[in-house]
Motif scaffolding. Sequence first.
Motif, PDB file in Angstrom:
ATOM      1  N   ILE A 119      44.149   8.265  48.689  1.00 12.90           N
ATOM      2  CA  ILE A 119      44.898   7.271  48.499  1.00 12.90           C
ATOM      3  C   ILE A 119      45.708   7.566  50.369  1.00 12.90           C
ATOM      4  N   PRO A 120      45.079   6.371  51.312  1.00 13.65           N
ATOM      5  CA  PRO A 120      46.030   7.006  52.476  1.00 13.65           C
ATOM      6  C   PRO A 120      46.936   6.323  53.010  1.00 13.65           C
ATOM      7  N   ILE A 121      48.050   7.282  51.191  1.00  9.58           N
ATOM      8  CA  ILE A 121      49.582   6.706  52.548  1.00  9.58           C
ATOM      9  C   ILE A 121      49.919   7.930  53.655  1.00  9.58           C
ATOM     10  N   SER A 122      50.070   7.576  54.085  1.00  7.46           N
ATOM     11  CA  SER A 122      50.980   8.660  55.497  1.00  7.46           C
ATOM     12  C   SER A 122      52.076   9.955  55.284  1.00  7.46           C
ATOM     13  N   ASP A 123      53.819   8.671  54.350  1.00 10.12           N
ATOM     14  CA  ASP A 123      54.270   9.567  53.881  1.00 10.12           C
ATOM     15  C   ASP A 123      53.663  11.107  53.070  1.00 10.12           C
ATOM     16  N   ALA A 124      53.618  12.505  53.484  1.00 11.47           N
ATOM     17  CA  ALA A 124      53.214  13.161  52.830  1.00 11.47           C
ATOM     18  C   ALA A 124      53.855  13.932  51.754  1.00 11.47           C
ATOM     19  N   SER A 125      55.443  14.040  52.132  1.00 11.84           N
ATOM     20  CA  SER A 125      56.069  14.030  50.754  1.00 11.84           C
ATOM     21  C   SER A 125      55.487  13.026  49.292  1.00 11.84           C
ATOM     22  N   ILE A 126      55.246  11.722  49.477  1.00 12.95           N
ATOM     23  CA  ILE A 126      54.804  10.943  48.691  1.00 12.95           C
ATOM     24  C   ILE A 126      54.334  10.851  48.031  1.00 12.95           C
ATOM     25  N   ARG A 138      48.733  -5.013  61.634  1.00 11.77           N
ATOM     26  CA  ARG A 138      50.490  -5.632  61.300  1.00 11.77           C
ATOM     27  C   ARG A 138      50.963  -4.129  59.579  1.00 11.77           C
ATOM     28  N   GLU A 139      52.027  -3.540  59.619  1.00 10.61           N
ATOM     29  CA  GLU A 139      51.958  -2.433  58.545  1.00 10.61           C
ATOM     30  C   GLU A 139      51.601  -3.450  57.511  1.00 10.61           C
ATOM     31  N   VAL A 140      51.041  -2.286  56.287  1.00 10.30           N
ATOM     32  CA  VAL A 140      50.929  -2.524  55.668  1.00 10.30           C
ATOM     33  C   VAL A 140      51.949  -0.629  54.713  1.00 10.30           C
ATOM     34  N   ARG A 141      52.267  -1.384  54.060  1.00  6.21           N
ATOM     35  CA  ARG A 141      52.726  -0.800  52.282  1.00  6.21           C
ATOM     36  C   ARG A 141      52.254  -1.087  50.998  1.00  6.21           C
ATOM     37  N   MET A 142      51.974  -0.221  50.584  1.00  7.46           N
ATOM     38  CA  MET A 142      52.048  -0.059  48.815  1.00  7.46           C
ATOM     39  C   MET A 142      52.743   0.349  47.360  1.00  7.46           C
ATOM     40  N   PRO A 143      53.203  -0.830  47.057  1.00  9.72           N
ATOM     41  CA  PRO A 143      54.161  -0.054  46.038  1.00  9.72           C
ATOM     42  C   PRO A 143      53.799   0.224  44.703  1.00  9.72           C
ATOM     43  N   ILE A 144      54.173   0.709  44.064  1.00  2.71           N
ATOM     44  CA  ILE A 144      53.715   1.153  43.295  1.00  2.71           C
ATOM     45  C   ILE A 144      54.376   1.338  41.935  1.00  2.71           C
ATOM     46  N   PHE A 145      53.681   0.443  40.707  1.00  4.66           N
ATOM     47  CA  PHE A 145      54.123   0.818  39.984  1.00  4.66           C
ATOM     48  C   PHE A 145      53.356   1.371  38.280  1.00  4.66           C
ATOM     49  N   GLN A 146      55.242   1.604  37.517  1.00  6.55           N
ATOM     50  CA  GLN A 146      53.924   2.218  36.092  1.00  6.55           C
ATOM     51  C   GLN A 146      53.907   2.032  35.315  1.00  6.55           C
ATOM     52  N   GLU A 147      53.231   1.657  33.664  1.00 10.88           N
ATOM     53  CA  GLU A 147      54.543   0.691  32.666  1.00 10.88           C
ATOM     54  C   GLU A 147      53.665   2.152  31.406  1.00 10.88           C
ATOM     55  N   LEU A 171      43.651  -4.787  47.204  1.00  9.63           N
ATOM     56  CA  LEU A 171      43.351  -4.381  48.437  1.00  9.63           C
ATOM     57  C   LEU A 171      43.631  -5.631  49.173  1.00  9.63           C
ATOM     58  N   MET A 172      42.885  -5.785  50.406  1.00  9.82           N
ATOM     59  CA  MET A 172      43.431  -6.562  51.693  1.00  9.82           C
ATOM     60  C   MET A 172      42.994  -6.344  52.928  1.00  9.82           C
ATOM     61  N   ILE A 229      50.947   2.915  53.684  1.00  8.45           N
ATOM     62  CA  ILE A 229      49.164   2.968  54.868  1.00  8.45           C
ATOM     63  C   ILE A 229      48.818   2.684  55.653  1.00  8.45           C
ATOM     64  N   ILE A 230      49.322   1.648  56.578  1.00  7.54           N
ATOM     65  CA  ILE A 230      48.749   1.453  58.136  1.00  7.54           C
ATOM     66  C   ILE A 230      50.513   1.185  58.903  1.00  7.54           C
ATOM     67  N   SER A 231      50.911   1.521  59.680  1.00  5.04           N
ATOM     68  CA  SER A 231      52.168   1.601  60.183  1.00  5.04           C
ATOM     69  C   SER A 231      52.235   0.608  61.367  1.00  5.04           C
ATOM     70  N   THR A 232      52.673   0.382  61.880  1.00  5.95           N
ATOM     71  CA  THR A 232      52.409  -0.490  63.608  1.00  5.95           C
ATOM     72  C   THR A 232      52.356  -0.557  64.611  1.00  5.95           C
ATOM     73  N   ARG A 233      52.643   1.383  64.870  1.00 14.57           N
ATOM     74  CA  ARG A 233      52.471   2.209  65.863  1.00 14.57           C
ATOM     75  C   ARG A 233      50.684   1.446  65.853  1.00 14.57           C
ATOM     76  N   PRO A 234      50.286   1.298  67.207  1.00 10.41           N
ATOM     77  CA  PRO A 234      49.489   0.548  68.491  1.00 10.41           C
ATOM     78  C   PRO A 234      48.164   2.168  68.368  1.00 10.41           C
ATOM     79  N   PHE A 235      47.408   1.619  67.853  1.00 16.58           N
ATOM     80  CA  PHE A 235      46.562   3.352  68.441  1.00 16.58           C
ATOM     81  C   PHE A 235      44.933   2.734  69.280  1.00 16.58           C
ATOM     82  N   VAL A 236      44.591   3.608  70.173  1.00 15.26           N
ATOM     83  CA  VAL A 236      43.345   3.431  70.419  1.00 15.26           C
ATOM     84  C   VAL A 236      41.762   3.781  69.768  1.00 15.26           C
ATOM     85  N   LYS A 237      41.022   3.076  70.447  1.00 20.84           N
ATOM     86  CA  LYS A 237      39.520   3.348  70.189  1.00 20.84           C
ATOM     87  C   LYS A 237      38.638   3.753  71.316  1.00 20.84           C
TER      88      LYS A 237
END
Lengths: 253, 606
Positions: B234-241, B364-373, B324-325, B399-407
Amino acid sequence: MKQLLLVLSVVMILLAPGVASAAPSPLKILQKMERKMNAFKDLTLKWTLRVRHPGKKHSAVRFTVITRPKGQRLVRYTYPGDIKGMHVLVQSRDEMYIYLPAFRKVRRIAGHIRNQGFQGSGFTYDDMAIAQWAVYYNVRLLKQTKKHWYLSLKVKPGKTVAWPQQMLRIRKDLGLMDEIHYINRRGRKIKTQRFLRYKCKSDNSHCNPKLIQMVEHTRGNLVSEMKLKGKIRYNKGYSDRIFSVRYLLRSAN
Amino acid sequence: MFKRRWYWLAIIAVIIPLHTARADSDDDDDDDEDEGGLKTALSGFIRADFRYSLPRMNPFWCPKSAGRGCVGDRRVTDVRSGFDRNENTARFRFTVRSGEYKGVAELDFVWTGYMRPVGDLEALADRAIVDPFRIEAHALYFDVTDFLTKGLDVRIGKQIVVWGKADMFNPTSNINPLDLEDSLLFGERVSNNMIRVDYNPWKDLIFSLVWVPIFKPFQLNRWAPIAVKGVDRIPISDASIRRRLHVERDYAEQFLGMPTVVTRAAPIQPEMRIENSQVAFKTAWKMAKMDFSVSYYHGRHGIPQPYLERTSNGGGFVDAVASLMYPKMHTLGFDWSGQIPLGKIGGGGRGIGFWVETAVFFPREVRMPIFQEGLPIIPDGEYDYNGPDEPGVGLPPTIISTRPFVKWTVGMDYTFNRHLFVNMQWVHGFIDEFGAGSFMHKSFIPTRGYADLDVNNDGIDDLDLSGFGSSPCMNLSAGVGDGNLCAKEYLRPRLGDYLVAGMDFKFYKGQMLLRLFFIFDLTGITISEWVGDPTNPTDGRRVRTHKSIFTPDGFSMVIFPSWTWSVGSGVELSAGAFWMLGRRHTKFGDPATGGSVVFAKGKFSF
């Protein structure tokens, strides 16, 4: 007095053949030919191309070429099916575009492709595009016969062309060439192009060969032929607009 | 449904004979656009396509020493040997012109050549199951040229709009989604309904405006779900999580006997509302005998990204359901093409073709909340992203930050002689890559991650994952793992760099073409792990090691040799291989690419 008349008569007799065979300047021959070759507003021709490989069935390629006197060309391939729909636009010597139906987009093609044979033949896009020589070459009369002038062309300093030397054989009756020898930098003849079966307009202002042959001496004298199919169509009113990338997209897509 | 398909076939069957009567005359009149009257044209092809999948062609997956097993103690069970394709396709492109109007229908009829799964004997009586086929519409549109004013063209309907000067890799071309269903037809696009307006007021100055009412995503290949189901990727940017999740997941599998399984990954299509439509604008012009264009696109990225994960007790496994979106984005593009003159070199009059195509993406920023049950140890509710020592749960991972990027794609081509043509491109950011992070701005995503207990890589575990004793890998009371200490990750930047090169060699009177095409991943792999003293494993530090492209861990490439024989009269025969090399954690060794195939094709174009 009698002696003077005799001398004058002798001089006139001696000079007479010289006056009768005096050619116009080679540059004028060339320029006159260019004018006649380009004596149209636009020209539409349909060609069938065949490469005559010995002992092999000759497969045909068909295409339509729309030409303007400045050298702009639009080539539309109609047969066989694997290249049908392909379009090539030549805007100038340095600006060529291709539309490939499989990719659905117009792509620029750089000069490296210009002097490569297309569809396995000896004809190159350069051979098809050049209708002007005087701008690029210095010209010299090599010799003349009863029917032909032979011009030697060498590239002018600072000009970049595919062939540094060419030899043109020009028919005196039409003022148009019927043979070109393409000569490389080392002076070796690489290809010979022949223009056969000229068909002229009723007022003789423009003539077009119905058969063009290209003999490649570096490929065992392999002959490629372009045969005119259907009518020669003059001045259908194509403007500069059809020689644009936009038109290429519009027409092809 | 079955009847409707045959209804389409019936229409085509009527169209073909109608056209055949006119086809000969069309060739004679094809330059008469300026004249009136109805003109028709038909073209297309019939193609047979056979492919055989050979996953073991990738020696990095299954080295001989591994016997039947593969790298990473995994087996290649997800990509199997066997016929991968057995297709027959008939394409018809039918064009009708009448003055300034033109209508185009381009349809593929594809017989897949293998049966759909049969549930019972009755299914064998259904031809749609026994001999299935599908229809693909590449074009269904009409054109109006010189509409209202000269130079203004309008095209309405299902169509494909390709922008950009580069070959295949076009970061500025975002209007139509890519068709990745067939890896050999790389660069194909899926048509979509849209309105396109082009205005050509002067010479080669062209303004284009495109409006796409309803977004369509990329057409993925059938192996793509493997990528989504790799829970360690899963392409999570935050390394610690990300690292904590690796440890907790492996703990659940090894000590609770509950492997994590993604049972569902559901892409959510944007609502069909005006604010979700796409719009694009381009201006193209020519200057100094070179071509330029600038473009703008507002829409979405065509590959879905996870934005919500729910995990629950599936009874013997951790049941993960991902939503997914398609992230929204703005894109500014620029491209430039021309030729570099070579002067008298190479016979004079030649030049090397070049192109530069670049796009700046504003996502646009994408964050991914995680829920467990209902999971053991880990409490119900939202995942504690910032750990037990911080109050609250913190922010969901990015998952996706707002930081612009170049290809970008930079390329050149050159024809050496009648036999040899070469094309090379430097691609920064592959077609599926999205988000900030490259060799300039280091931001990584995992290609593999797991709990690693060997701190000095001697093959002996030094840490204890069980959570009992002295090991701090798992805090059982809080249900939190220590990813910093116990997780090992294979990482790569979000945007990689690739050398894409092809060489055409023509021979046998120009009828035979040998093409060698390859994509070489220049990115390499970065391994992130804890390195410490085995006698006191918690005494150490986290180390990142870059594995270059010349190491087995970092090497990855595609080799695509093919041979084509143009027999003549539109007949082509071809054969070749699509050879994916690299370990499973690399770009092209990833099983989600579908693995290596060999193929043979026959095609008759008309």
